[in-house]
Every structure is written in structure tokens, then in C-alpha cells.
Design a protein around this motif. Structure first.
Motif, PDB file in Angstrom:
ATOM      1  N   MET A 233       0.840  -1.199   0.000  1.00 55.96           N
ATOM      2  CA  MET A 233       0.000   0.000   0.000  1.00 55.96           C
ATOM      3  C   MET A 233       0.880   1.255   0.000  1.00 55.96           C
ATOM      4  O   MET A 233       1.974   1.252   0.551  1.00 55.96           O
ATOM      5  CB  MET A 233      -0.901   0.008   1.230  1.00 55.96           C
ATOM      6  CG  MET A 233      -1.906  -1.135   1.218  1.00 55.96           C
ATOM      7  SD  MET A 233      -2.617  -1.436   2.833  1.00 55.96           S
ATOM      8  CE  MET A 233      -3.709  -0.049   2.989  1.00 55.96           C
ATOM      9  N   HIS A 234       0.348   2.289  -0.605  1.00 51.80           N
ATOM     10  CA  HIS A 234       0.992   3.609  -0.607  1.00 51.80           C
ATOM     11  C   HIS A 234       2.445   3.530  -1.067  1.00 51.80           C
ATOM     12  O   HIS A 234       3.345   4.093  -0.439  1.00 51.80           O
ATOM     13  CB  HIS A 234       0.909   4.255   0.770  1.00 51.80           C
ATOM     14  CG  HIS A 234      -0.477   4.285   1.325  1.00 51.80           C
ATOM     15  ND1 HIS A 234      -1.490   5.006   0.738  1.00 51.80           N
ATOM     16  CD2 HIS A 234      -1.034   3.644   2.373  1.00 51.80           C
ATOM     17  CE1 HIS A 234      -2.605   4.827   1.427  1.00 51.80           C
ATOM     18  NE2 HIS A 234      -2.354   3.999   2.415  1.00 51.80           N
ATOM     19  N   GLY A 235       2.677   2.806  -2.176  1.00 51.53           N
ATOM     20  CA  GLY A 235       4.014   2.732  -2.754  1.00 51.53           C
ATOM     21  C   GLY A 235       5.040   2.079  -1.844  1.00 51.53           C
ATOM     22  O   GLY A 235       6.227   2.298  -1.995  1.00 51.53           O
ATOM     23  N   GLY A 236       4.586   1.262  -0.879  1.00 50.19           N
ATOM     24  CA  GLY A 236       5.520   0.581   0.020  1.00 50.19           C
ATOM     25  C   GLY A 236       5.993   1.469   1.151  1.00 50.19           C
ATOM     26  O   GLY A 236       6.883   1.098   1.910  1.00 50.19           O
ATOM     27  N   ALA A 237       5.389   2.650   1.264  1.00 53.78           N
ATOM     28  CA  ALA A 237       5.857   3.606   2.278  1.00 53.78           C
ATOM     29  C   ALA A 237       5.338   3.272   3.679  1.00 53.78           C
ATOM     30  O   ALA A 237       5.896   3.718   4.663  1.00 53.78           O
ATOM     31  CB  ALA A 237       5.418   5.016   1.906  1.00 53.78           C
ATOM     32  N   VAL A 238       4.271   2.502   3.742  1.00 52.87           N
ATOM     33  CA  VAL A 238       3.660   2.241   5.043  1.00 52.87           C
ATOM     34  C   VAL A 238       4.052   0.850   5.537  1.00 52.87           C
ATOM     35  O   VAL A 238       3.802  -0.147   4.878  1.00 52.87           O
ATOM     36  CB  VAL A 238       2.125   2.352   4.941  1.00 52.87           C
ATOM     37  CG1 VAL A 238       1.481   1.991   6.270  1.00 52.87           C
ATOM     38  CG2 VAL A 238       1.740   3.757   4.529  1.00 52.87           C
ATOM     39  N   MET A 239       4.693   0.820   6.685  1.00 56.48           N
ATOM     40  CA  MET A 239       5.090  -0.450   7.290  1.00 56.48           C
ATOM     41  C   MET A 239       4.150  -0.758   8.457  1.00 56.48           C
ATOM     42  O   MET A 239       3.592   0.153   9.068  1.00 56.48           O
ATOM     43  CB  MET A 239       6.524  -0.362   7.813  1.00 56.48           C
ATOM     44  CG  MET A 239       7.531   0.155   6.810  1.00 56.48           C
ATOM     45  SD  MET A 239       7.842  -0.957   5.432  1.00 56.48           S
ATOM     46  CE  MET A 239       9.076  -2.023   6.147  1.00 56.48           C
ATOM     47  N   LYS A 240       3.988  -2.055   8.749  1.00 58.28           N
ATOM     48  CA  LYS A 240       3.198  -2.390   9.939  1.00 58.28           C
ATOM     49  C   LYS A 240       3.805  -3.611  10.628  1.00 58.28           C
ATOM     50  O   LYS A 240       4.451  -4.435   9.975  1.00 58.28           O
ATOM     51  CB  LYS A 240       1.737  -2.610   9.563  1.00 58.28           C
ATOM     52  CG  LYS A 240       1.450  -3.843   8.773  1.00 58.28           C
ATOM     53  CD  LYS A 240      -0.044  -4.051   8.715  1.00 58.28           C
ATOM     54  CE  LYS A 240      -0.364  -5.484   8.322  1.00 58.28           C
ATOM     55  NZ  LYS A 240      -1.769  -5.792   8.357  1.00 58.28           N
ATOM     56  N   PRO A 241       3.623  -3.708  11.949  1.00 57.65           N
ATOM     57  CA  PRO A 241       4.192  -4.856  12.662  1.00 57.65           C
ATOM     58  C   PRO A 241       3.421  -6.126  12.322  1.00 57.65           C
ATOM     59  O   PRO A 241       2.192  -6.124  12.320  1.00 57.65           O
ATOM     60  CB  PRO A 241       4.023  -4.477  14.133  1.00 57.65           C
ATOM     61  CG  PRO A 241       2.944  -3.466  14.168  1.00 57.65           C
ATOM     62  CD  PRO A 241       2.938  -2.769  12.845  1.00 57.65           C
ATOM     63  N   VAL A 242       4.151  -7.193  12.021  1.00 59.47           N
ATOM     64  CA  VAL A 242       3.494  -8.448  11.639  1.00 59.47           C
ATOM     65  C   VAL A 242       4.058  -9.628  12.430  1.00 59.47           C
ATOM     66  O   VAL A 242       3.858 -10.776  12.067  1.00 59.47           O
ATOM     67  CB  VAL A 242       3.633  -8.718  10.121  1.00 59.47           C
ATOM     68  CG1 VAL A 242       2.919  -7.673   9.292  1.00 59.47           C
ATOM     69  CG2 VAL A 242       5.102  -8.775   9.710  1.00 59.47           C
TER      70      VAL A 242
ATOM     71  N   ALA B 174       1.223   5.336   8.206  1.00 57.22           N
ATOM     72  CA  ALA B 174      -0.023   4.686   7.771  1.00 57.22           C
ATOM     73  C   ALA B 174      -1.138   5.688   7.490  1.00 57.22           C
ATOM     74  O   ALA B 174      -1.689   5.738   6.386  1.00 57.22           O
ATOM     75  CB  ALA B 174      -0.459   3.676   8.803  1.00 57.22           C
ATOM     76  N   GLY B 175      -1.443   6.494   8.508  1.00 56.69           N
ATOM     77  CA  GLY B 175      -2.517   7.460   8.324  1.00 56.69           C
ATOM     78  C   GLY B 175      -2.115   8.568   7.367  1.00 56.69           C
ATOM     79  O   GLY B 175      -2.897   9.012   6.532  1.00 56.69           O
ATOM     80  N   TYR B 176      -0.848   8.973   7.473  1.00 53.36           N
ATOM     81  CA  TYR B 176      -0.400  10.117   6.687  1.00 53.36           C
ATOM     82  C   TYR B 176      -0.385   9.821   5.187  1.00 53.36           C
ATOM     83  O   TYR B 176      -0.668  10.706   4.378  1.00 53.36           O
ATOM     84  CB  TYR B 176       0.989  10.557   7.152  1.00 53.36           C
ATOM     85  CG  TYR B 176       1.480  11.806   6.460  1.00 53.36           C
ATOM     86  CD1 TYR B 176       0.758  12.994   6.591  1.00 53.36           C
ATOM     87  CD2 TYR B 176       2.612  11.812   5.683  1.00 53.36           C
ATOM     88  CE1 TYR B 176       1.170  14.141   5.952  1.00 53.36           C
ATOM     89  CE2 TYR B 176       3.040  12.956   5.041  1.00 53.36           C
ATOM     90  CZ  TYR B 176       2.315  14.125   5.182  1.00 53.36           C
ATOM     91  OH  TYR B 176       2.732  15.259   4.549  1.00 53.36           O
ATOM     92  N   ALA B 177      -0.051   8.571   4.836  1.00 58.86           N
ATOM     93  CA  ALA B 177      -0.006   8.220   3.410  1.00 58.86           C
ATOM     94  C   ALA B 177      -1.380   8.432   2.771  1.00 58.86           C
ATOM     95  O   ALA B 177      -1.486   8.838   1.616  1.00 58.86           O
ATOM     96  CB  ALA B 177       0.441   6.779   3.242  1.00 58.86           C
ATOM     97  N   ARG B 178      -2.413   8.113   3.554  1.00 63.04           N
ATOM     98  CA  ARG B 178      -3.779   8.322   3.044  1.00 63.04           C
ATOM     99  C   ARG B 178      -4.040   9.822   2.897  1.00 63.04           C
ATOM    100  O   ARG B 178      -4.595  10.289   1.897  1.00 63.04           O
ATOM    101  CB  ARG B 178      -4.777   7.700   4.038  1.00 63.04           C
ATOM    102  CG  ARG B 178      -5.937   7.016   3.338  1.00 63.04           C
ATOM    103  CD  ARG B 178      -6.710   6.134   4.301  1.00 63.04           C
ATOM    104  NE  ARG B 178      -5.992   4.924   4.641  1.00 63.04           N
ATOM    105  CZ  ARG B 178      -5.764   4.506   5.899  1.00 63.04           C
ATOM    106  NH1 ARG B 178      -6.184   5.206   6.914  1.00 63.04           N
ATOM    107  NH2 ARG B 178      -5.114   3.395   6.118  1.00 63.04           N
TER     108      ARG B 178
END
Lengths: 312, 539
Positions: A233-242, B174-178
Motif C-alpha cells: 500500500m501507498h508505494g511501500g511507504a507504510v510499514m506495519k508490525p506483523v 499509515a494514516g499520513y499516506a492516506r
């Protein structure tokens, strides 16, 4: 005592060769490979009358000599893929027949692992240098017996292993992923598996957890957020803990001296969790670079006295 | 196990279902990032103000197009690096792998961390002149508007910017990308409204509106003529819109780098890539982002020339540059476009909508710095604490301190020293040096990492049998080399005076000292940092 830990080499032969040389290169007393040993990609090489043909990096290449074939196979193996030589008819059949690709994949994976383990002999002083291998969530079940049968390496899963007075326990399972891989389990089940191995440890002050899944929310488990189509998502800019909450809870509860992880390649890092030093050296196996952690364990104090993440 | 076959007629490879095999990201996402990074509203308009008067005979429009053509080669070079070594960390990873640990550290921390301390007040200044000043003026407080242009005003807005960027780093992307996505959509709608306004109104309409609103809001009568006269009085003669002369126009190219050099700003965000087709995907995101920006600039220039009068826009910039602009705020062309509608509410809304170009962009100010600080801490060059994240608040407290405190200090110097404020292009120069070394890395890549290069999709992209990635690297080196020489020898860029050079040099000295001290201290602790990137022998 100096330990070298690497993980997630995913079939990269160049990384395996480097792993075998790591003990002498870093003057390590023991080497550990934390899981996800097998590759994800099989590259068919079609055999024609007097030549072979293969697609390498999107380009169709004709191989006229056995040397060229060997060089192409080397390139493929070094990237973590399996070269599979076959006739054009076999390739057509492979694509059509239900389960045929899976079977061929397994054959290539086992053959490759066998070859790898044979290489281990000369490199590890005939077993003098302890070498521990484990499965990861991406590894097929068949590799367990192959590793277990090798005289030069130790298969770690579910065992308590004495490592120069330190207690090493391993667990290659992970919490569920979007890819539904082999060694995945819900967190509750994972917690039970962890407890089963943790209960083997006589002294947590000298314990090393070798758990493939990194602890949840530790910064060692950040992966690109994916949408429903497994697209970043978002060009790979958003990371999340998995990572795994079961692993995280176990570290917080048992406070082993050291906890080593893998699974999330892009989340190379170090995290202090209470008295536990948690490490994920990450992986860039596709580049032929062996990322790892050099760990100096102090037997007197029962602690990690030095550590360094390396790109070997 | 589930598998997937890739190939047209016969499969070229089989993939088994395994962790991390993700589909390529959407080109639109990276394109949005590239458009926001080469931000023609915030950075572009800011640089046009200073570039035109610095090189009075140069042509802004031509220089933007030439710059975009040249930066397209940088896009190709970076696409080559991204697809060959697709790792989060970007320049730091490429340079350490190809050129060595010390080089990678020095140019990563200077270009992606230290110099961003200077970018903080530049962002703040842009927020002041494109948001607070026009807003206050339109709401009927010209003195309030003018305050944002004072030393105190610039400092306060810089602090607001630093806090805003720091909070966005803390809450994550996360929120900012949106938000970013909505900002670009909103910003484009705002621009479309301006395009319509400039299309439907004549030059005479604009002069009348400008005079009327300038009188109403600032009490300045005959402001249009006064602006032109102020420029002439300052010794400036506006060039007519055209294509030459080439020499002076080329000298504008290093100015244009201030906004157009960043289509690859998201390069450090890319992760694993799996196929040859991804070269096209990565390239398209950055390339079309760059050329969308260029197209927006061209449209804006042509329409402004039609409605404002090209000479007027240039004169307004020159008058502001020389301190003789009759209106006490920065000549914000979108505020002037809003004056074509004599309705305060409409004008306020237009300023707010166009500010989305700023708010969609500000969050990236410190994002790369955090990554570089963490990487350096994991490499034991910085103390371990630098990578610590607070358990309770999930905030990278120490890395925030390392970013924010120096940024506050530099903001103060920037705000209260008008001389220091002229070193704005230092912020571009230092990053250009970082890019230069990545361009050198891409040229050397086929020789230093032969296997990696041979296996890369980038090595297959050829023109007349010649791989275009290293060739693009050479052109990028020439572009950046030209800009560096121009910046260092020509006084009109305001970066080659002794204190500016000392300021930039100090950053490199600091980076080298940090690296050397870390090597010595760690060696005393029994840790050899030289091992970090030393390759294990294969045989």
C-alpha cells in the motif's frame, strides 16, 4: 564464545557457501541458520538438440555448451532459485499436470539441500564447529529429516541444545501469514509450542531463543502493509508490525539472555526487551549478501557482551 | 504447496507460495510520491522567485524543461539501483555496498539527515509565505500577514513545521499516506480552478483585479504599475517569454534542482522486487511524476504569461528579491489568481486548498532521517540508544531529538540571519553530492558487483546494445558535476561564500568525525566496524 547467526537464505547457494565459511571468516565458535533455508523459485531450463534455453532476468538465453549451462545454473542458484533441466515436453506436462510442479519443486529442494550438506563437511572441521539449522515457515516438511540425518549439522526444532554452556532452543513456526505457508499456527498454538521448548531450559539467564517469528511490535517485525491483493500500500511507504504476540509474550515472561529471529527480511534490527537482547539480522539473500549477527557470549557473566550486525 | 507459473507461452519460472511474494506496488502510488516530492507549488514557486532575478536574461520555462530532461537520466540511474539492490535504505545501502562503509555513512548522514536540519526552516519559510501570510492578508490583517515574514514570524512558523513533521514521524506513515493522497487530489483540483480562472480572464481583468485587491487588502494603489516600476528601479529588466539565450538559461538549471531533483525521494522506501517488468514499473512512477510536475509548470507559466503578463510575474519576483515589492508579502501567484474573484471566502478557500501541496509534503521532511539514524545505530556507528523506541508511546525519542534539536537551532539562525537565509541552495547542494556518489556507484556497479549486475533486470535495458543504466549514471554525474561547479564558482547562487562553505564543510567533518570516533570507540570495546560490510569469501 562467539556465535554467528544468519537466517532466511531461501535457497541462495552463494549465501549458503558464505554461511559455511562464516565460522572461519569471523572466527566463530558456532554457527546458526535460523530457518527458511529453501528457495521460492524454480527456473526451468529446456534441453534442445545440442543446446539449452532459459529465461534469465526476463531475457531468453541460449546456452550452447555445458560450461554455459553450468554458469547459468550457478547464477540461478546464487539468486536462491532452483534450476530444473527438462525437455520442452516435460515443461509442457509440468504446467498442465496437477501437483507436478510441487513434486518437482520438492525434488529440486531436497537435491539442493543434500548437496549443501555435503559441502558442510570440509568447512566445519568435520563437525568440530557446532552448526545448527532449523526450518522456517516457508520450508517444506521433508527438509527436517534431511537435515537431521546429516552428520555435520544439528537440526534444532524443539530441542534443547548445549552451546558451550548456553541453552539453545529453536522453533521455526510463525503466526499466520497471507501466504498460508507450511509452519504457521494461531498465536495460542504458537504459545503452546514455545512453552514446550522454553520448559526445557534449565536457566533462562543463559538461554538463547531461536524463534523464526520476531516479537510483535518490536521493530524487528515491520513489513510493508499489503492490500487484499497482496500489493504494497501507498508505494511501500507504510510499514506495519506483523510479528508474533506469542513470541513477544514469551520473551517478556521468560527473559532469556538472547533471542534471535528472522522471517521479516526488511526488518533488520536490534531491540532490548528487558534483559533480553532480541535480534533480527534481516535477509537480502537475492543480492548474494549474507546478513548476519556476530554475537559474543560471556560464559562467566551469562550475557551478550558484544554484538554486530554484518553484511557478509 | 500452491505454485504460480510466470511466462507467456511456456513458463519462464515457477513460484511456490511463500512469505514475501507480493505483487508489484501500484505505479500511481509512487507517482503521487514523486509529484509531491518535486513539488512545483511549494518548492517550485519558491525557487522561481529567486532564480529569475539571479539570472535576469535566462528563461525559466526553458530551464525547467532542460532540467527535467536531464533529471530523467537520474531517474533511469536510480531505477537501475532500485531494481538491482531493491532495499529500504536507498543511497546508504547502495553506497556502502558498492563504494564502502565509510563513504556510504558520510554521504548518507549528510544528505539524508544533517542537511534536513536546514530544510526544516526552509519548509517553515514556505509555510509562512504560502499559507499564513496570504491567509492573514485575505482575512483582513495585512500587518498580521507581514509579521510572518519577519524574523520572529519565520522562526515561529519553522517551529510549527518542526513539531508537525516530528508528530508525523511519531504517528507513522499509515494514516499520513492516506492524507497525502487526498492532499494531491485536492491540490490538483485547486490548480484546475486556477487554470480556469487564468483561462477565462484577460490581462486587463487581472490588472484591474490586482489593483483593486491590493488596494483593499494592503492599501497599495496602482499596485500593478508600482510593481513593474519597483523592478525597473531595482535595475531589473524582465525578459520576454522565449527560449534563449542558452547560456544564462543553463545557469538557471542549478536553481531548478531545488525543486526538480527529487522524483527519486521515495527510492529508499522500495522493498523486494521480483521481476524484470518491475524496471518499467519503478521507472514509470518516478518518470511520470517528474514530467507531470514539468507539465504543470509549463501550463502555469503559459497561462500566467497570458493573464498576469510574463514581465509582471518576473518583475514581482525581482522587486521582492530586491526588497522593493510594494505589497508587504511574498508575491504568491495563486493568491493573485484568487483576486480575480472578488470574494474573500473564495480567496480563503483557494489558499487553503493550495496549501494541501504543503501539508501533503511536510510529513516526509524527517522520514528518511529516522531510517538513516536507525541504520547507523544498528551498524553500531551511533549509540544503540539512537534506535530506541519508547515502549509506552512508541515514539523514537532519541532519533527525534537528533533530528529536531539541531533543526530548531538552525531555524533560529535561518530566521535571525538574513545572510544565512541566502544559503538556501546549500540544502540542495549537499543532497546533490549524495546523489553524485550514488550515480558513481551505478556506473561502477557492473564492474564491482558483476554477478549482481548480470542478474539484474537493469542490465537488460539497452539502447543499440548499450546498457542505458550506467550511461544514465554518467549523464547524471555530468549534470550534478555541472551544478556543483556552478554553485561553487558563481556568486549568484549564494552558496560559495566562506561561511556557507564552512557550514556545509562542517557537516562532512561532523560525519567523518562521527565515523572515525565510532570506529575507535568500538574497537576499544572489541567490536570491529570494519567487519560490517566485509564480504565473506564464497569458496
Amino acid at each position: 564464545m562467539r556465535v554467528f547467526f544468519a537466517t532466511d537464505i531461501h535457497g541462495s547457494e552463494i549465501c549458503w557457501r558464505k554461511f559455511l565459511n562464516a565460522a572461519s571468516f569471523y572466527k566463530a565458535d558456532a554457527v546458526i541458520l535460523g530457518g527458511d533455508v529453501t528457495g521460492k523459485v524454480m527456473v526451468p531450463i529446456t534441453e534442445h538438440n545440442g543446446y539449452w534455453q532459459v529465461v534469465l532476468a526476463g531475457e531468453t538465453v541460449r546456452l550452447d555448451t555445458r560450461e554455459e549451462l553450468a554458469d547459468a545454473e550457478r547464477q540461478i542458484r546464487n539468486r536462491g532459485s532452483y534450476p530444473a533441466v527438462m525437455s520442452p515436453d516435460e515443461l509442457t506436462e509440468l504446467s498442465k499436470e496437477e501437483g507436478a510442479v510441487d513434486r518437482r519443486f520438492s525434488v529440486e529442494m531436497i537435491a539442493s539441500l543434500d548437496r549443501w550438506l555435503d559441502m558442510a563437511d570440509g568447512k566445519l572441521k568435520g563437525g568440530e564447529i557446532p552448526c545448527l539449522l532449523n526450518g522456517g515457515n516457508d520450508d517444506i516438511w521433508e527438509i527436517d529429516d534431511v537435515i537431521d540425518a546429516s552428520p555435520y549439522v544439528t537440526f534444532g526444532e524443539g530441542k534443547l541444545i548445549d552451546l558451550g554452556g548456553f541453552h539453545l532452543v529453536s522453533m521455526g513456526w510463525t503466526n499466520p501469514t497471507p501466504w498460508d505457508t507450511f509452519r504457521e499456527a494461531p498465536e495460542e498454538e504458537l504459545a503452546a509450542k514455545i512453552e514446550a521448548v522454553a520448559n526445557l531450559v534449565p536457566d533462562m539467564g543463559r538461554a538463547i531463543f531461536n524463534f523464526h517469528a520476531p516479537p510483535y511490535g518490536s521493530g524487528l517485525d515491520d513489513a510493508p502493509a499489503l492490500d487484499a491483493n497482496l500489493r504494497p500500500m501507498h508505494g511501500g511507504a507504510v510499514m506495519k508490525p506483523v510479528g508474533s504476540t506469542a513470541v513477544s509474550d514469551a520473551i517478556v515472561r521468560h527473559q532469556p539472555m538472547l533471542s534471535v529471529h528472522g522471517h521479516i527480511h526488511e526488518s533488520r534490527g536490534i531491540k532490548k526487551m528487558g534483559r533480553t537482547l532480541a535480534i533480527n539480522p534481516g535477509s537480502v539473500y537475492g543480492d548474494g549478501v549474507l546478513q548476519g549477527a556476530l554475537l559474543e557470549l560471556d560464559p562467566k557473566k551469562g550475557k551478550v557482551s558484544k554484538y554486530l550486525l554484518v553484511n557478509g | 504447496m500452491a505454485t504460480e507459473a510466470l511466462g507467456d507461452e511456456r513458463p519462464a519460472l515457477f513460484l511456490r507460495k511463500a512469505t514475501g511474494l507480493v505483487r508489484g506496488w501500484n505505479v500511481r502510488d509512487s507517482l503521487i510520491y514523486a509529484v509531491l516530492s518535486t513539488n512545483f507549488v511549494t518548492l517550485g514557486l519558491f525557487t522561481f522567485t529567486y532564480a529569475g532575478p539571479s539570472f535576469p536574461t535566462g528563461q525559466l520555462l526553458t530551464s525547467v524543461v532542460i532540467s527535467a530532461i536531464l533529471v530523467s537520466f537520474l531517474v533511469v540511474a536510480y531505477t537501475g539501483l532500485i531494481t538491482t539492490i531493491p532495499r529500504a535504505g536507498g543511497d546508504y545501502v547502495w553506497q556502502t555496498r558498492i563504494l564502502g562503509s565509510g563513504v556510504g555513512f558520510v554521504f548518507a548522514v549528510t544528505g539524508w539527515w544533517f542537511i534536513l536540519w536546514l530544510w526544516a526552516p526552509i519548509y517553515g519559510n514556505i509555510l509562512a509565505i504560502q499559507f499564513f501570510e496570504p491567509l492573514w492578508a485575505t482575512l483582513g490583517s495585512p500587518s498580521g500577514a507581514a509579521w510572518f515574514g519577519t524574523d520572529n514570524g519565520i522562526f515561529v512558523v519553522s517551529l510549527i513545521t518542526i513539531v508537525l513533521a516530528g508528530v508525523l514521524v511519531s504517528i507513522g506513515m499509515a494514516g499520513y499516506a492516506r492524507i497525502q493522497k487526498w492532499c494531491i487530489y485536492g491540490g490538483l483540483i485547486g490548480f484546475a480552478v486556477i487554470v480556469v480562472l487564468l483561462l477565462i480572464n484577460s490581462h486587463a481583468d487581472f490588472i484591474a483585479s490586482f489593483n483593486q485587491e491590493a488596494s483593499k487588502l494592503f492599501g497599495v494603489n496602482h499596485a500593478y504599475a508600482a510593481t513593474n516600476a519597483a523592478a525597473v528601479k531595482a535595475g531589473y529588466t524582465a525578459p520576454s517569454l522565449g527560449f534563449g539565450p542558452l547560456g544564462a538559461t543553463l545557469l538557471l538549471v542549478p536553481n531548478m534542482m531545488f525543486f526538480i531533483l527529487w522524483p527519486n525521494w521515495g527510492a529508499s522506501l522500495y522493498g523486494e522486487i521480483r521481476g524484470a517488468s518491475d524496471f518499467k514499473r519503478v521507472f514509470r512512477g518516478m518518470f511520470f511524476g517528474l514530467w507531470i510536475t514539468t507539465a504543470l509548470v509549463v501550463i502555469f507559466f503559459l497561462l500566467m504569461a497570458k493573464t498576469f503578463g510574463w514581465a509582471f510575474y518576473q518583475n514581482a519576483n525581482a522587486a521582492f528579491f530586491n526588497g522593493t515589492f510594494p505589497i508587504p508579502v511574498w508575491p504568491y501567484p495563486f493568491m493573485f489568481a484568487g483576486w480575480l474573484v472578488h470574494n474573500a471566502a473564495f480567496q480563503v478557500i483557494l489558499i487553503l486548498v493550495m496549501s494541501l501541496w504543503f501539508f501533503g509534503w511536510v510529513g516526509t521532511l524527517f522520514l528518511s532521517s529516522t531510517r538513516v539514524i536507525f541504520a547507523a545505530a544498528f551498524d553500531r556507528v551511533l549509540p544503540d540508544r539512537a534506535a530506541e523506541v519508547s515502549e509506552k508511546r512508541k515514539v523514537p525519542l532519541y532519533s527525534l531529538i537528533l533530528m529536531l534539536l539541531p533543526a530548531v537551532g538552525l531555524s533560529a539562525i535561518y530566521a535571525y540571519s538574513t545572510t544565512f537565509r541566502t544559503y538556501t541552495l546549500d540544502a540542495t547542494l549537499v543532497i546533490a553530492v549524495t546523489y553524485l556518489f550514488s550515480a558513481i556507484a551505478v556506473v561502477l556497479l557492473p564492474f564491482i558487483k558483476k554477478d549482481l549486475w548480470r542478474a539484474s533486470p537493469a542490465s537488460k535495458v539497452k539502447l543499440l546494445g548499450v546498457p542505458i543504466v550506467p550511461v544514465s549514471g554518467v549523464i547524471t554525474i555530468l549534470l550534478l558535476g555541472f551544478c556543483l561547479i556552478a554553485w561553487l564558482v558563481n556568486d549568484n547562487y549564494f552558496v560559495n561564500n566562506p561561511s556557507s562553505l564552512i557550514f556545509m564543510g562542517a557537516m562532512y567533518v561532523l560525519a567523518i568525525v562521527l565515523y572515525v570516533v565510532a570506529r575507535v570507540v568500538r574497537r576499544r570495546q572489541g567490536i570491529d566496524l570494519g567487519l560490517i560490510n566485509k564480504e565473506i569469501p564464497v569458496e
